[in-house]
Design a protein around this motif. Structure first.
Motif, PDB file in Angstrom:
ATOM      1  N   MET A 127     -73.421  46.068 -40.069  1.00 21.99           N
ATOM      2  CA  MET A 127     -75.053  45.367 -40.329  1.00 21.99           C
ATOM      3  C   MET A 127     -74.635  43.557 -40.833  1.00 21.99           C
ATOM      4  O   MET A 127     -74.778  42.703 -40.614  1.00 21.99           O
ATOM      5  CB  MET A 127     -75.489  45.297 -41.076  1.00 21.99           C
ATOM      6  CG  MET A 127     -77.111  45.423 -41.570  1.00 21.99           C
ATOM      7  SD  MET A 127     -78.332  45.320 -40.343  1.00 21.99           S
ATOM      8  CE  MET A 127     -78.833  43.923 -40.428  1.00 21.99           C
ATOM      9  N   LEU A 181     -74.602  40.558 -38.681  1.00 17.63           N
ATOM     10  CA  LEU A 181     -75.718  39.428 -39.032  1.00 17.63           C
ATOM     11  C   LEU A 181     -75.201  38.294 -39.177  1.00 17.63           C
ATOM     12  O   LEU A 181     -75.637  37.202 -38.693  1.00 17.63           O
ATOM     13  CB  LEU A 181     -76.091  39.476 -40.449  1.00 17.63           C
ATOM     14  CG  LEU A 181     -77.669  39.221 -41.391  1.00 17.63           C
ATOM     15  CD1 LEU A 181     -78.526  39.178 -39.881  1.00 17.63           C
ATOM     16  CD2 LEU A 181     -77.468  39.470 -42.506  1.00 17.63           C
ATOM     17  N   MET A 189     -73.983  37.126 -35.342  1.00 17.46           N
ATOM     18  CA  MET A 189     -75.619  36.636 -35.213  1.00 17.46           C
ATOM     19  C   MET A 189     -75.972  35.261 -34.758  1.00 17.46           C
ATOM     20  O   MET A 189     -76.251  34.552 -34.487  1.00 17.46           O
ATOM     21  CB  MET A 189     -76.662  37.842 -35.197  1.00 17.46           C
ATOM     22  CG  MET A 189     -77.772  36.805 -35.379  1.00 17.46           C
ATOM     23  SD  MET A 189     -78.851  38.273 -35.823  1.00 17.46           S
ATOM     24  CE  MET A 189     -80.002  37.586 -36.480  1.00 17.46           C
ATOM     25  N   TYR A 190     -75.356  34.626 -36.427  1.00 14.08           N
ATOM     26  CA  TYR A 190     -75.648  33.045 -36.246  1.00 14.08           C
ATOM     27  C   TYR A 190     -74.835  32.236 -36.343  1.00 14.08           C
ATOM     28  O   TYR A 190     -74.905  31.556 -35.484  1.00 14.08           O
ATOM     29  CB  TYR A 190     -76.133  32.702 -37.750  1.00 14.08           C
ATOM     30  CG  TYR A 190     -77.569  33.311 -38.855  1.00 14.08           C
ATOM     31  CD1 TYR A 190     -78.781  32.179 -38.080  1.00 14.08           C
ATOM     32  CD2 TYR A 190     -78.241  34.870 -38.968  1.00 14.08           C
ATOM     33  CE1 TYR A 190     -80.061  32.580 -39.125  1.00 14.08           C
ATOM     34  CE2 TYR A 190     -79.185  35.320 -39.075  1.00 14.08           C
ATOM     35  CZ  TYR A 190     -80.064  34.150 -38.362  1.00 14.08           C
ATOM     36  OH  TYR A 190     -81.227  35.270 -38.439  1.00 14.08           O
ATOM     37  N   VAL A 205     -83.580  43.811 -45.098  1.00 16.99           N
ATOM     38  CA  VAL A 205     -83.476  42.552 -43.816  1.00 16.99           C
ATOM     39  C   VAL A 205     -85.329  42.024 -43.874  1.00 16.99           C
ATOM     40  O   VAL A 205     -85.195  41.167 -42.623  1.00 16.99           O
ATOM     41  CB  VAL A 205     -82.952  42.765 -42.602  1.00 16.99           C
ATOM     42  CG1 VAL A 205     -81.541  42.626 -42.325  1.00 16.99           C
ATOM     43  CG2 VAL A 205     -83.300  44.043 -41.900  1.00 16.99           C
ATOM     44  N   GLY A 221     -85.466  33.584 -40.366  1.00 15.94           N
ATOM     45  CA  GLY A 221     -84.149  34.094 -41.151  1.00 15.94           C
ATOM     46  C   GLY A 221     -84.092  33.881 -42.729  1.00 15.94           C
ATOM     47  O   GLY A 221     -82.777  33.693 -42.936  1.00 15.94           O
ATOM     48  N   GLU A 264     -84.507  36.168 -44.590  1.00  9.16           N
ATOM     49  CA  GLU A 264     -83.537  37.150 -44.891  1.00  9.16           C
ATOM     50  C   GLU A 264     -82.113  37.160 -44.948  1.00  9.16           C
ATOM     51  O   GLU A 264     -81.018  37.653 -45.732  1.00  9.16           O
ATOM     52  CB  GLU A 264     -84.018  38.840 -44.199  1.00  9.16           C
ATOM     53  CG  GLU A 264     -83.606  38.548 -42.972  1.00  9.16           C
ATOM     54  CD  GLU A 264     -84.374  37.981 -41.753  1.00  9.16           C
ATOM     55  OE1 GLU A 264     -85.239  37.340 -42.676  1.00  9.16           O
ATOM     56  OE2 GLU A 264     -84.057  37.722 -40.530  1.00  9.16           O
ATOM     57  N   MET A 265     -82.176  36.647 -44.179  1.00 14.31           N
ATOM     58  CA  MET A 265     -80.105  36.601 -43.039  1.00 14.31           C
ATOM     59  C   MET A 265     -79.218  35.602 -44.528  1.00 14.31           C
ATOM     60  O   MET A 265     -78.928  35.629 -45.500  1.00 14.31           O
ATOM     61  CB  MET A 265     -80.103  35.253 -42.349  1.00 14.31           C
ATOM     62  CG  MET A 265     -78.643  34.676 -42.417  1.00 14.31           C
ATOM     63  SD  MET A 265     -77.496  35.312 -42.015  1.00 14.31           S
ATOM     64  CE  MET A 265     -76.624  34.163 -41.356  1.00 14.31           C
TER      65      MET A 265
END
Lengths: 343, 419
Positions: free
Chosen positions: A136, A140, A143-144, B83, B258, B260-261
């Protein structure tokens, strides 16, 4: 001494056809599909026109391709939420190159996009399989990163249909026997994935790793390599989806396919792929993809329902996972009961 | 009897303070990074940096999500992940805005907003702990569910009617210190006490390390998990106050995407392990400031938002990987490179190394020994050095012999296989 429990094959032989249908794992899904189909007959009879059915399949092919890749990853017990960004990165790079070199045949861009996707997947797989990051968190982060790279490479430029060559767009938009090419590609990928997962050694290894890491390791499977392979496959499929996406809609910018990873995960979960890993079959994903496209068709068709899309999608995933878990528990209970009767 | 003399209170291990190990602690490394970013900003934009209001405004810019970081620490400690926090935050903001629109009292508005957060957290918690769904998928689904609810209610409208003091909280300073920072530090202190001094905190560590073992030792894992998700929801509610304030008292359904990221990235950068059971409150608190300074600095240096995301992603990966490059990995690499992948050779080498260090310690002690004359000391030192040389020589010889043996064995098996 207690009698040996019956082996599975002998138990299967005694089942009648009716029982076999009832025990078929995707039985509930098919029932849901039929119910929705009947509902559509009354509410939106337009759905049954061939043109709209074909268009529905075309619009949902990207989700289905992503779902195949996502399924391979989920089977190993991981998750990949960077697929939409990988799609965007490979789509942006290959389409930008295409507009600069319009004379090159389209197959080259397919290979380029597959390579970019595989590279993205390789990086994910390296982080997760070799460096043991949590799937995860790793995806994550990537992904960015991939989305940001897509922005950097495209420079925020939008590519419009006038820049697209005929050779390129025909990959998705052309049709054979009345069905769009993108749908044919999806069908072929489903068949290939089915054979790969069920009848080849690497495919079975993916299931083995997902079912029990320890026992897979003990039986001589290199866990890290299988994990890397699954992420590379997922990345390559997302990369292919990137080039098909831009060819399908004749438009390309860095923000394409935002949130598609959710849709792919939803399809997998609907299709009975367990997120703990090891269970799930390609036929389930096929039915899940069709069901999902029917649902999104409903949402798109009914007036005022488009704002409901996110909420409905979230609710569907939750319900599907809950049902999955309950049926798994029921199966375990049933097996225990049978065993108890034998002893 | 000697056994009587052994102190029974030695069970309470209290490490003595060592400057060396304190300086390379993860929290201290974070402080160095923070200082480094400050220096870079100072050199790049000296006029700007030394202006009166710069530093408070940088800190304020990072405070809108700070409260969620505190909740996220608990969640990650359990080995779970959430998330959906950004979506919960938007839900709380929407509830507050709608109630204010309806003309409610400020207190009721805030309480209902927090209650909405608690309910969202409860929903997550029940699904994760009671039904046993994986936290990743639950929160991915609820993040789109909660945001979907906001979208259904607001569509494309913007809520503009919020209590005035939201903006004061987010933008004001007391004696040059931002109010938001003070509140954040106070909350962090509460969390630190709960986590590091209380029984509840120890329970969290235990569940994170081994949920099955903690279940068997009588901890109510289900209730604790639900409680932690509820706390997370509550903190998202608190955060929404600052968030709405930062946005100048406006809220739409697409805001805070975004976040949460960023929250997870800050918690991980602060040294909280994503596999559970490892982490402290202090690290993420410093990491919150680092993120604020970093994104502000990059903004000033002309890096655009999408490129900044790349940096956030890279930081996330690096922060997770740094603890991985620990002693175990170095040992593994050594085993592969120097010891021909053979545990016996490794064992011989480690044994030799330990003996040598023991002798070195004796040599050190010798220096401070006042009872011996200088000549005696020199003689003893010479003897020790000879011993070390002999040990290393012997070790090298055995290693070589063992490696040769291994090679011969390999050749034999290869020959047998080729036949």
């Amino acid at each position: 001494m207690a009698a040996f429990p019956k082996t599975r094959t002998s138990a299967q032989k005694q089942e009648s056809i009716f029982e076999r249908i009832l025990n078929y794992k995707q039985f509930g899904l098919i029932v849901a599909l039929i119910l929705l189909g009947l509902l559509a007959k009354f509410i939106t009879p337009a759905m049954y026109q061939p043109a709209s059915l074909v268009a529905m399949l075309r619009n949902n092919s990207i989700y289905a391709i992503l779902a195949i890749g996502e399924m391979v990853v989920i089977l190993t017990g991981g998750i990949d939420i960077s697929i939409a960004s990988t799609l965007s990165l490979s789509g942006v790079i290959s389409t930008t190159l295409m507009t600069q070199n319009p004379s090159v045949p389209a197959i080259v861009w397919v290979i380029v996009s597959l390579a970019i996707g595989a590279l993205c997947g390789l990086f994910n797989g390296f982080l997760i399989g070799k460096l043991k990051m949590t799937p995860m968190i790793a995806t994550l982060a990537t992904m960015y990163i991939y989305r940001g790279l897509a922005f950097l490479i495209s420079g925020g430029v939008w590519l419009f249909p006038n820049k697209f060559t005929e050779d390129f767009t025909v990959m998705s938009q052309g049709s054979i026997l009345g069905i769009y090419n993108i749908t044919w590609i999806t069908i072929i990928l489903f068949l290939v994935a089915g054979v790969f997962l069920s009848y080849t050694q690497p495919g079975r290894r993916i299931y083995a790793v997902g079912t029990n890491v320890e026992s897979a390791h003990v039986s001589g499977i290199k866990i890290g390599n299988v994990t890397v392979m699954s992420y590379v496959l997922c990345g390559a499929l997302s990369g292919l989806a990137g080039v098909l996406y831009t060819a399908n809609y004749s438009i390309c910018y860095y923000g394409i396919a935002d949130g598609f990873e959710m849709q792919a995960i939803a399809i997998c979960v609907l299709g009975g792929v367990s997120l703990i890993g090891g269970t799930g079959r390609i036929d389930g994903v096929v039915i899940g993809a069709v069901l999902m496209s029917v649902i999104s068709y409903f949402i798109g068709l009914l007036p005022g329902l488009s704002v409901w899309q996110d909420a409905i999608q979230g609710a569907i995933i939750i319900v599907a996972v809950a049902i999955n878990i309950f049926t798994e528990r029921m199966t375990i209970k049933r097996i225990l009961k049978e065993r108890g009767a034998m002893i | 009897m000697s056994s009587v003399n052994t102190p029974s209170h030695s069970l309470t291990v209290k490490k003595e303070f060592k400057l060396n190990s304190f300086l390379v602690k993860w929290e201290m490394i974070l402080v160095y990074i923070l200082v480094l970013i400050n220096v870079i900003l100072m050199i790049a934009k000296p006029n700007y940096y030394f202006a009166a209001n710069t530093i408070p405004s940088i800190i304020q810019s990072g405070m809108d999500l700070s409260c969620m970081v505190l909740g996220m620490i608990f969640i990650l400690l359990l080995g779970d992940i959430d998330v959906s926090v950004a979506s919960i935050m938007v839900v709380c903001g929407m509830v507050m805005g709608l109630l204010k629109d309806a003309g409610m009292n400020d207190l009721i508005v805030v309480l209902c907003g927090l209650l909405a957060g608690v309910l969202c957290g409860l929903f997550n918690g029940v699904l994760v702990a009671k039904i046993g769904m994986p936290a990743v998928i639950v929160t991915i689904a609820t993040s789109s569910l909660f945001r979907g609810i906001v979208k259904i209610r607001l569509d494309v409208n913007v809520l503009k009617n919020f209590p005035k003091w939201f903006q004061d909280l987010a933008w004001d300073n007391i004696l040059g210190i931002p109010v938001a920072l003070l509140i954040f530090l106070a909350l962090a202190a509460v969390f630190a006490i709960v986590l590091h001094k209380g029984k509840f905190g120890r329970t969290l560590y235990m569940i994170g390390n081994n949920p099955v073992a903690s279940l068997y030792s009588g901890i109510n894992v289900t209730r604790t998990k639900i409680l932690v998700f509820v706390i997370m929801g509550f903190m998202a509610g608190v955060s929404s106050i600052f968030f709405v304030g930062r946005m100048g008292g406006g809220l739409s359904s697409t805001m805070g995407k975004g976040y949460e990221m960023n929250v997870i990235a800050i918690a991980v950068l602060g040294g909280v392990s994503t596999s559970g059971g490892k982490g402290k409150v202090y690290g993420p608190v410093i990491a919150t400031l680092i993120m604020a300074f970093l994104s502000y600095t990059m903004g000033l240096l002309g890096v655009d938002t999408n490129t900044r995301q790349i940096f956030t992603g890279i930081i996330l990966i690096v922060a997770v990987l740094i603890p991985y490059f620990n002693k175990q990995l170095i040992d593994e690499i050594k085993l592969k490179l120097f010891y021909a992948n053979n545990k016996n050779i490794e064992a011989v080498n480690i044994r030799c190394h330990e003996e040598v260090t023991e002798i070195r310690h004796k040599m050190k002690a010798l220096k401070h020994d006042t009872s011996l004359s200088e000549a005696d000391k020199a003689a003893k030192r010479k003897a020790y050095e000879d011993k070390i040389a002999a040990l290393t020589k012997k070790c090298a010889q055995t290693t070589k012999a063992m490696k040769d043996e291994l090679k011969q064995q390999n050749m034999k098996t290869n020959r047998a296989l080729s036949k």
